[in-house]
Structure formats: structure tokens, C-alpha cells
Design an enzyme around this catalytic site. Structure first.
Site, PDB file in Angstrom:
ATOM      1  N   HIS A  60       0.836  -1.211   0.000  1.00 46.45           N
ATOM      2  CA  HIS A  60       0.000   0.000   0.000  1.00 46.45           C
ATOM      3  C   HIS A  60       0.868   1.258   0.000  1.00 46.45           C
ATOM      4  CE1 HIS A  60      -3.857   1.968   1.848  1.00 46.45           C
ATOM      5  NE2 HIS A  60      -3.198   2.829   1.083  1.00 46.45           N
ATOM      6  N   HIS A  62       1.535   5.298  -2.102  1.00 46.53           N
ATOM      7  CA  HIS A  62       1.033   6.335  -3.019  1.00 46.53           C
ATOM      8  C   HIS A  62       2.245   7.085  -3.582  1.00 46.53           C
ATOM      9  CE1 HIS A  62      -3.186   6.079  -1.474  1.00 46.53           C
ATOM     10  NE2 HIS A  62      -2.576   5.727  -0.363  1.00 46.53           N
ATOM     11  N   ASN A  94      -4.965   6.594  -6.777  1.00 48.70           N
ATOM     12  CA  ASN A  94      -5.494   7.964  -6.619  1.00 48.70           C
ATOM     13  C   ASN A  94      -4.493   8.997  -7.109  1.00 48.70           C
ATOM     14  OD1 ASN A  94      -3.870   7.302  -4.384  1.00 48.70           O
ATOM     15  ND2 ASN A  94      -4.857   8.812  -3.073  1.00 48.70           N
ATOM     16  N   HIS A 175     -10.788   1.137   1.534  1.00 52.63           N
ATOM     17  CA  HIS A 175     -10.557   2.180   2.545  1.00 52.63           C
ATOM     18  C   HIS A 175     -11.904   2.355   3.228  1.00 52.63           C
ATOM     19  CE1 HIS A 175      -8.764   6.210   3.893  1.00 52.63           C
ATOM     20  NE2 HIS A 175      -9.971   6.150   4.438  1.00 52.63           N
ATOM     21  N   HIS A 235      -5.416  -0.446   6.176  1.00 51.75           N
ATOM     22  CA  HIS A 235      -5.108   0.339   7.391  1.00 51.75           C
ATOM     23  C   HIS A 235      -6.157   0.290   8.505  1.00 51.75           C
ATOM     24  CE1 HIS A 235      -7.454   2.973   4.874  1.00 51.75           C
ATOM     25  NE2 HIS A 235      -6.431   3.382   4.161  1.00 51.75           N
ATOM     26  N   ASN A 277      -5.584   9.784   7.043  1.00 56.17           N
ATOM     27  CA  ASN A 277      -6.873   9.075   7.044  1.00 56.17           C
ATOM     28  C   ASN A 277      -6.668   7.583   6.819  1.00 56.17           C
ATOM     29  OD1 ASN A 277      -8.025  11.628   7.126  1.00 56.17           O
ATOM     30  ND2 ASN A 277      -8.275  11.711   4.905  1.00 56.17           N
ATOM     31  N   ASP A 304       1.053   2.521   3.649  1.00 56.06           N
ATOM     32  CA  ASP A 304       0.209   3.658   3.250  1.00 56.06           C
ATOM     33  C   ASP A 304       1.066   4.919   3.090  1.00 56.06           C
ATOM     34  OD1 ASP A 304      -1.994   5.019   2.437  1.00 56.06           O
ATOM     35  OD2 ASP A 304      -2.954   5.143   4.405  1.00 56.06           O
ATOM     36  N   HIS A 308       3.328  14.287   1.197  1.00 54.74           N
ATOM     37  CA  HIS A 308       2.869  15.634   0.840  1.00 54.74           C
ATOM     38  C   HIS A 308       3.990  16.592   1.225  1.00 54.74           C
ATOM     39  CE1 HIS A 308      -1.207  14.219   0.144  1.00 54.74           C
ATOM     40  NE2 HIS A 308      -1.131  13.545   1.275  1.00 54.74           N
ATOM     41  N   GLY A 323      -2.010  12.374   5.070  1.00 56.16           N
ATOM     42  CA  GLY A 323      -1.048  11.347   4.656  1.00 56.16           C
ATOM     43  C   GLY A 323       0.324  11.595   5.248  1.00 56.16           C
TER      44      GLY A 323
HETATM   45  O1  DOR Z   1      -4.130   9.905   4.639  1.00 59.57           O
HETATM   46  C1  DOR Z   1      -4.314   9.438   3.516  1.00 59.57           C
HETATM   47  N1  DOR Z   1      -3.540   9.809   2.479  1.00 59.57           N
HETATM   48  N2  DOR Z   1      -5.308   8.562   3.323  1.00 59.57           N
HETATM   49  C2  DOR Z   1      -5.689   8.184   2.087  1.00 59.57           C
HETATM   50  O2  DOR Z   1      -6.656   7.484   1.977  1.00 59.57           O
HETATM   51  C3  DOR Z   1      -4.971   8.661   0.898  1.00 59.57           C
HETATM   52  C4  DOR Z   1      -3.614   9.133   1.234  1.00 59.57           C
HETATM   53  C5  DOR Z   1      -2.998   9.975   0.141  1.00 59.57           C
HETATM   54  O3  DOR Z   1      -3.041   9.582  -1.021  1.00 59.57           O
HETATM   55  O4  DOR Z   1      -2.442  11.030   0.460  1.00 59.57           O
HETATM   56 ZN    ZN Z   2      -3.672   4.788   1.172  1.00 57.87          ZN
END
Ligand code: DOR
Ligand code: ZN
Length: 436
Positions: A60, A62, A94, A175, A235, A277, A304, A308, A323
Site C-alpha cells: 500500500h 502512493h 489515486n 478504505h 489500514h 486518514n 500507506d 505531501h 497522509g
Molecule cells: O491519509 C491518507 N492519504 N489517506 C488516504 O486514503 C490517501 C492518502 C494519500 O493519497 O495522500
Molecule cells: Zn492509502
């Protein structure tokens, strides 16, 4: 490519730790044998005093391409992975634009090819109307957001969701947070604010409360059982979700490091840098999650990893994205927990290598055995150092664990038999391949 010998180390499997040399040829494990049995190899790596783990599999992440490479790209993200002991990542859909069709997958594939130090698999996302694309795609699994999170991919159309659960030929990774519950809590929290008081991250865990996660998990588990879907809950963060999941033996679940290590009390020091999240929870929940790992209620650990930028995280609470970055630190956190007697070596292999390979059908991965891929991490269990932002490979350049002292760090990472990371540096080529 000649033969490679990892010599004099201790190999870890899900049944324990044993002295062995590992011979590699053509990217595969050719032999696991007693010390000194093999001497013929083009290249020999001294592993004495070190543990030899199968490379960690992170189901998992991103990694932000296409569309948001200012946060992370495959070079930086996969560097962070191999530095953290991870040799395979499964990347979420995403992106910008979201990956919801075969064409989107192909584009992403082309973009990534030749850019990754680690191996990878790609998810396709569910958008409420792309079931056919999902079923004819070769994505590793389908991601279904039960509510909006980063990327606004939440699907609320219940009949579409039922169709997915009834007809998907892929593993569904959900999720699970309930959108209505979050909305209700948000209204209550805003009403409770006194005049002029600003809303801050301190209430993030109240807005996205345990209840919101628990009712969503309950609903989707029941639906999966009724409609015959293969479901994996992403998660898990609360004791209550585990109680629900215990009633559904066929459904698998994962936990992320931040939910095991950090809690609501940490908002004071981390602020929006801990906005994620689902949110971090209470100390009691942390305890329940560790118990869940020890008693086999939780199947895998997955990061996860959701980077950012600092600038984005420094915005006001409502504008800061959710995130946390996790790839650089996954291995060190796990190996540190072995030193602290939280997890055993064998449990780490089960939770982060064997089980993810099994759940996601990653052939040839997750074990150090004859014929398996030579995805390997060599660990110095005595090396102790702090998490420092200057040493991170993630492009976002920060970590929620900054300043934490951890004992047990990867010193060599091999991907398909190629050394890509050594002693804090990327030393190899971008040899990562897609797992198909
Ligand atoms: O905190 C999160 N960040 N939860 C998510 O579901 C997506 C993720 C993100 O892509 O930044
Ligand atoms: Zn995620």
C-alpha cells in the site's frame, strides 16, 4: 551475470533464524546452504553478523505519478523503498488523473518503466462505473474508497458498490470509513467550537472517529460475505475494527506503522504532519493492534506511504492534505521492534513478506528459498541511529519519526539479484520490474 554469494549471515524465514549462505544466479535464488558449502561465485558479499531477510513487500503506497511528481516520483519513492528494506511496492490509483481504466494503467506503466529501483504492482481504482475495465485489466487488485480521502475517489452509490462486490474478479482493497458518520461528526465539532475558535488537527481523530471506521468495516465485510467478494481491509486502526474482522475469517486486513507507533497525543508536536486518514487513535487502540499482530488477527503490515510537501502540511488544518511518508522508515521501525522484543524476526517475515505475497498473488516473492526471486535485504541489527530528514530519500523530505532513535537498519538491498542500496546510498540501477 555471474553467481553472487551472500556469505556467513543468518537467514530469516517465517519459521525462524538459521545460519546459511545464499547463492544467487540470474536474479533467482539458486541455493540456500550451510556456511562454507559454496565457494564458487563471481561476487561475494560478507554478511557475517547480519540478518538476511526476504525483501519487504509493501502492499500500500502512493507514489504520486502521474500528476503529482512534485510530492514524489518513482525515482525518489523507489529509492526510499529500497533504503527502507522494501523490494516490492503495490501502488495506489489515486493519481491525477486517477487510474480507473486499462488505458490509464498503460499510461502509468509507460511512465514508470525503467524508473524504479524496486519491483512494483499497480492498482486500478473503482469509480462506480468501471467494473468491466477492472475485470479485464491486469491490475494487481482494485482499490475502493468507501469515502473521500486524498484524491476524492469515494464512491457512495451503493448499488454500484454491490455490483463491484458481486462481480469483481480481483481482490478488493477497501478504505473503510463511513462518509455519513464523518459528516455528522464534523458538524458536531464545528458547532462545539466557541466563537472565533479555530478548527485544528486536534479534532481530526474525533471527526473521523473510531465509530466511522468500525461501521464501514462491518458493512463491507457483511457485503463481501453475502456477495462472495475477496476483500482486504486497508489500514485497520482501531480495536473495534479487529473485533468485527474476527468474525470474518476469509477477509484479510493490514495495519500501517503510524497506527502502531503514533497516537492522538502526538498532534501536539506533529500538528498537520500527523493528519492522516484514517487518523491516529488512542493508546488502547495501539495496544489492541500490537495484540492483533501477535495473535494473527492482522495479516500484513503495509505503510500507506502518502507523501505531501512541507508547504502543503503547513497550511491550515482544513486545507492541509492527509497522509504521512513511511517508506524510508518501514524496515528500521520493524527491525527496531525486533530489538525491543515487540515482533520476532519470523513474524516480520510472515507479516511483511510471505503473507503479502500470498494475498496479492505475487509469484516467486516473499521467501529465501530455491527458485524464488533474489529480492533480499541484509540488516545490521546492532546499527543504531536517529531518523534524520537529510538522510531520507522521499521527495517530501520529512518524516513523522524524525529524531527517533532506531536500532536495526538495512545495509544492503538486492532487487532481482542486483545490489541497489548499500550503507545509506543508492548504488545500483533502476532494475525494478512490474509483478504480473
Ligand atoms: O491519509 C491518507 N492519504 N489517506 C488516504 O486514503 C490517501 C492518502 C494519500 O493519497 O495522500
Ligand atoms: Zn492509502
Amino acid at each position: 551475470m555471474g553467481k553472487i554469494l551472500l556469505k556467513g549471515g543468518q537467514v530469516v524465514s517465517s519459521s525462524g533464524v538459521f545460519e546459511a549462505d545464499v547463492l544467487i544466479e540470474g536474479g533467482k535464488i539458486l541455493r540456500v546452504c550451510d556456511w562454507g558449502e559454496e565457494s564458487e561465485a563471481g561476487e561475494v558479499f560478507d554478511c557475517s553478523g547480519k540478518l538476511i531477510f526476504p525483501g519487504l513487500i509493501d502492499a500500500h503506497v502512493h507514489l504520486r505519478e502521474p500528476g503529482q511528481s512534485y510530492k514524489e516520483d518513482w525515482e525518489t519513492g523507489s529509492s526510499a523503498a529500497v533504503a527502507g528494506g522494501i523490494t516490492t511496492v503495490l501502488d495506489m490509483p489515486n493519481n491525477d488523473p486517477p487510474v480507473v481504466s486499462i488505458e490509464d494503467l498503460e499510461k502509468k506503466r509507460k511512465l514508470i518503466e525503467g524508473c524504479s529501483y524496486c519491483n512494483y504492482g499497480l492498482y486500478i481504482g473503482f469509480n462506480g462505473k468501471n467494473l468491466e475495465e477492472i475485470n479485464s485489466s491486469d491490475a494487481v487488485a482494485v482499490k475502493f474508497f468507501g469515502c473521500d480521502s486524498t484524491g476524492d475517489m469515494g464512491v457512495n452509490d451503493i448499488s454500484a458498490v454491490k455490483e463491484l462486490f458481486g462481480k469483481s474478479n480481483k481482490l478488493i482493497v477497501v478504505h473503510a470509513e463511513d462518509a455519513g458518520c464523518i459528516e455528522k461528526n464534523f458538524k458536531n465539532c464545528v458547532e462545539d467550537l466557541s466563537q472565533g475558535e479555530k478548527i485544528t488537527v486536534a479534532i481530526h481523530s474525533e471527526i473521523r472517529s473510531p465509530e466511522c471506521a468500525i461501521i464501514a468495516v462491518q458493512r463491507f465485510c457483511e457485503m463481501a460475505e453475502r456477495l462472495g467478494a475477496r476483500l482486504h481491509v486497508a489500514h485497520v486502526s482501531t480495536e473495534g475494527e479487529l473485533e468485527v474482522l474476527n468474525k470474518f475469517q476469509k477477509i484479510t486486513c493490514e495495519v500501517s506503522p503510524h497506527h502502531l507507533v503514533l497516537c492522538e497525543d502526538d498532534y501536539g508536536t506533529l500538528g498537520n504532519f500527523l493528519k492522516v486518514n484514517p487518523p491516529v487513535r488512542s493508546r488502547e487502540d495501539i495496544f489492541a493492534l500490537w495484540k492483533g499482530l501477535k495473535f494473527g488477527e492482522i495479516d500484513i503490515i503495509a505503510t500507506d506511504h502518502a507523501p505531501h510537501t512541507v508547504e502543503e502540511k503547513e497550511r491550515d488544518y482544513l486545507k492541509a492534505p492527509s497522509g504521512v511518508p513511511e517508506l524510508d522508515t518501514l524496515g528500521p521501525l520493524l527491525f527496531n521492534s525486533i530489538n525491543d522484543e515487540g515482533l520476532t524476526e519470523a513474524e516480520v517475515v510472515k507479516l511483511c513478506c510471505e503473507k503479502p505475497a500470498e494475498i496479492f498473488g505475487l509469484k516467486g516473492k516473499g521467501r529465501i528459498e530455491f527458485g524464488f526471486d533474489a529480492d533480499i535485504v541484509v540488516v545490521d541489527m546492532d546499527l543504531e541511529r536517529k531518523v534524520e530528514k537529510d538522510k531520507l530519500f522521499t521527495k517530501c523530505g520529512w518524516s513523522p519519526y524524525e529524531g527517533m532513535s532506531l536500532k536495526g537498519w538495512p545495509v544492503m538491498t538486492f532487487v532481482g539479484g542486483e545490489l541497489v542500496f548499500k550503507d545509506g546510498e543508492i548504488v545500483g540501477d533502476k532494475v525494478g520490474k512490474e509483478c504480473l
